[in-house]
Design an enzyme around this catalytic site. Structure first.
Site, PDB file in Angstrom:
ATOM      1  N   TYR A  98       4.578  -0.678   5.614  1.00 20.60           N
ATOM      2  CA  TYR A  98       5.304   0.390   4.934  1.00 20.60           C
ATOM      3  C   TYR A  98       4.644   1.728   5.196  1.00 20.60           C
ATOM      4  CZ  TYR A  98       1.877   0.778   1.053  1.00 20.60           C
ATOM      5  OH  TYR A  98       0.755   1.002   0.309  1.00 20.60           O
TER       6      TYR A  98
ATOM      7  N   ARG B 162       0.887   6.191  12.363  1.00 12.51           N
ATOM      8  CA  ARG B 162       0.318   5.032  11.665  1.00 12.51           C
ATOM      9  C   ARG B 162       1.342   3.903  11.554  1.00 12.51           C
ATOM     10  NH1 ARG B 162      -2.129   6.101   5.930  1.00 12.51           N
ATOM     11  NH2 ARG B 162       0.082   6.188   5.423  1.00 12.51           N
TER      12      ARG B 162
ATOM     13  N   ARG C 269      11.770 -20.627   6.745  1.00  7.84           N
ATOM     14  CA  ARG C 269      10.357 -20.520   6.388  1.00  7.84           C
ATOM     15  C   ARG C 269       9.453 -21.358   7.290  1.00  7.84           C
ATOM     16  NH1 ARG C 269       5.919 -21.779   3.436  1.00  7.84           N
ATOM     17  NH2 ARG C 269       5.045 -20.095   2.177  1.00  7.84           N
TER      18      ARG C 269
ATOM     19  N   HIS D 116       5.132 -20.640   8.729  1.00  6.11           N
ATOM     20  CA  HIS D 116       4.086 -19.612   8.723  1.00  6.11           C
ATOM     21  C   HIS D 116       4.041 -18.805  10.017  1.00  6.11           C
ATOM     22  CE1 HIS D 116       2.737 -21.579   5.089  1.00  6.11           C
ATOM     23  NE2 HIS D 116       1.777 -20.679   4.938  1.00  6.11           N
TER      24      HIS D 116
ATOM     25  N   LYS E 226      -1.162  -0.944   7.312  1.00  2.00           N
ATOM     26  CA  LYS E 226      -0.547  -0.611   6.011  1.00  2.00           C
ATOM     27  C   LYS E 226       0.522  -1.652   5.682  1.00  2.00           C
ATOM     28  CE  LYS E 226       1.081   3.419   3.393  1.00  2.00           C
ATOM     29  NZ  LYS E 226       0.130   3.326   2.290  1.00  2.00           N
TER      30      LYS E 226
ATOM     31  N   GLU F 173     -12.527   2.610  -0.700  1.00  2.02           N
ATOM     32  CA  GLU F 173     -11.448   3.557  -1.009  1.00  2.02           C
ATOM     33  C   GLU F 173     -10.889   3.200  -2.370  1.00  2.02           C
ATOM     34  OE1 GLU F 173      -8.014   3.085   1.620  1.00  2.02           O
ATOM     35  OE2 GLU F 173      -8.523   0.981   1.906  1.00  2.02           O
TER      36      GLU F 173
ATOM     37  N   LEU G 199      -7.754   1.996   4.706  1.00  2.00           N
ATOM     38  CA  LEU G 199      -6.544   2.554   5.300  1.00  2.00           C
ATOM     39  C   LEU G 199      -6.871   3.941   5.857  1.00  2.00           C
ATOM     40  CD1 LEU G 199      -3.453   1.995   5.632  1.00  2.00           C
ATOM     41  CD2 LEU G 199      -3.180   3.678   3.830  1.00  2.00           C
TER      42      LEU G 199
HETATM   43  N1  PDD Z   1      -0.927   4.682  -0.615  1.00  2.00           N
HETATM   44  N2  PDD Z   1      -5.700   3.915   0.808  1.00  2.00           N
HETATM   45  C1  PDD Z   1      -4.767   3.036   0.369  1.00  2.00           C
HETATM   46  C2  PDD Z   1      -5.179   1.641   0.059  1.00  2.00           C
HETATM   47  C3  PDD Z   1      -3.438   3.463   0.214  1.00  2.00           C
HETATM   48  O1  PDD Z   1      -2.503   2.589  -0.210  1.00  2.00           O
HETATM   49  C4  PDD Z   1      -3.090   4.812   0.496  1.00  2.00           C
HETATM   50  C5  PDD Z   1      -1.682   5.314   0.361  1.00  2.00           C
HETATM   51  C6  PDD Z   1      -4.098   5.682   0.948  1.00  2.00           C
HETATM   52  C7  PDD Z   1      -3.818   7.110   1.320  1.00  2.00           C
HETATM   53  O2  PDD Z   1      -3.046   7.209   2.489  1.00  2.00           O
HETATM   54  P1  PDD Z   1      -2.105   8.453   2.781  1.00  2.00           P
HETATM   55  O3  PDD Z   1      -2.939   9.662   2.630  1.00  2.00           O
HETATM   56  O4  PDD Z   1      -1.632   8.248   4.149  1.00  2.00           O
HETATM   57  O5  PDD Z   1      -0.991   8.406   1.733  1.00  2.00           O
HETATM   58  C8  PDD Z   1      -5.385   5.189   1.102  1.00  2.00           C
HETATM   59  C9  PDD Z   1       0.497   4.993  -0.750  1.00  2.00           C
HETATM   60  C10 PDD Z   1       0.750   6.404  -1.154  1.00  2.00           C
HETATM   61  C11 PDD Z   1       1.147   3.956  -1.664  1.00  2.00           C
HETATM   62  O6  PDD Z   1       0.813   2.796  -1.495  1.00  2.00           O
HETATM   63  O7  PDD Z   1       1.996   4.308  -2.497  1.00  2.00           O
END
Ligand code: PDD
Length: 288
Positions: free
Chosen positions: A33, A52, A100, A102, A149, A182, A207
């Site tokens: 996403y 990304r 389904r 894996h 992501k 993070e 991320l």
């Molecule tokens: N989250 N780290 C994680 C684990 C994240 O899920 C996100 C973003 C970030 C920051 O990434 P960016 O600056 O590209 O938004 C760091 C989004 C906003 C969400 O899951 O809603």
């Protein structure tokens, strides 16, 4: 959420929009996403989010569902149909629907594409996020590919829930070496006693935040010394300032960690300056 969602080629009423029960996103979290901030009707940090997205899809061998130009049309059209000027735009791309099993299906199904828009009142959001808030620390229990992501966000959701239960706005995740990786949905930053801006390097299991990358450029432009590398939870607690970044948070000050005040317990000047520069830049460069 907004009234209209895009699902696989059609704009649907949000209440009726759906994907198949055998979608691999639902059954295996086999999906990626992206989230864009929508500022004054424009999508911020377009190139970073697109790069990304392509990388996440590539790492999982999911085909790009459409060209960048077509995706731009779909995102903007979903925003237009919802009549929203400020908020968040979500894109999910799953590997698609298959019986389904894996292993990745062969031949590959067509990816599932979903776009939704969340309207946010900018005045309320800015007031809240500028004021910052408390953070708690938790062990980082996620998998080893947090650079992708994916929608596999259960540990993140658990961490955010634990934070909320303690009146905090974010959880900072701590690795086996005692260093902050993070936040549950944000990147973590501190300003240390020497005035050095520190955030975890992208070689770690984090991320690669798009807001993080833009903010690094802004900080370098201001000649603020920056180190991309690990810092411990103890260093974070002793920092002059702390804050976190994300498309959903811009730059949000951290006022305490595990109940310990950061600085004087109020949003710090570096965080607030970077926040205002980031938002100003986002307004100017947003793709309308
Ligand atoms: N989250 N780290 C994680 C684990 C994240 O899920 C996100 C973003 C970030 C920051 O990434 P960016 O600056 O590209 O938004 C760091 C989004 C906003 C969400 O899951 O809603």
């Amino acid at each position: 959420m907004g009234r209209i969602a895009y699902v696989n080629g059609a704009y649907r009423r949000h209440a009726e929009a759906a994907v198949h029960i055998e979608d691999r996103g639902f059954q295996f979290a086999d999906a990626v996403y992206e989230v864009w901030a929508l500022v004054d009707g424009g999508l911020t940090d377009w190139d970073g989010h697109i790069a990304r997205l392509k990388r996440s899809l590539g790492e999982l061998e999911i085909a790009e569902p459409m060209s960048e130009a077509a995706l731009s049309v779909v995102l903007k059209e979903t925003v237009r149909r919802n009549g929203v000027r400020d908020g968040l735009v979500y894109l999910q791309v799953s590997r698609g629907q298959a019986a389904r099993d894996h292993a990745f299906p062969d031949p590959a199904p067509s990816p599932t594409v979903v776009v939704t828009v969340k309207p946010i009142d900018p005045k309320v959001m800015h007031a809240k996020s500028e004021a910052g808030g408390a953070v708690i620390s938790l062990p980082d229990q996620r998998w080893g590919r947090c650079d992708i992501k994916t929608v596999g966000l259960l540990p993140n959701a658990m961490a955010k829930t634990a934070a909320r239960a303690q009146g905090a706005i974010e959880a900072w995740l701590v690795d086996a070496d005692g260093c902050v990786t993070e936040g549950s949905s944000t990147n973590a930053w501190i300003v240390d006693a020497a005035g050095v801006l520190r955030t975890r390097d992208i070689g770690a299991n984090i991320l690669r935040g798009v807001t993080r990358a833009t903010l690094l450029e802004i900080a370098k432009g201001l000649q603020i010394p920056v180190v991309e590398g690990p810092f411990t939870l103890e260093e974070a607690k002793a920092a002059k300032e702390a804050f976190f970044t994300a498309a959903s948070a811009f730059v949000t000050p951290v006022t305490s960690i595990d109940g310990q005040k950061i600085g004087d317990g109020r949003p710090g000047p570096v965080a607030l300056r970077l926040r205002s520069l980031y938002i100003g830049g986002a307004r100017n460069s947003a793709r309308v």
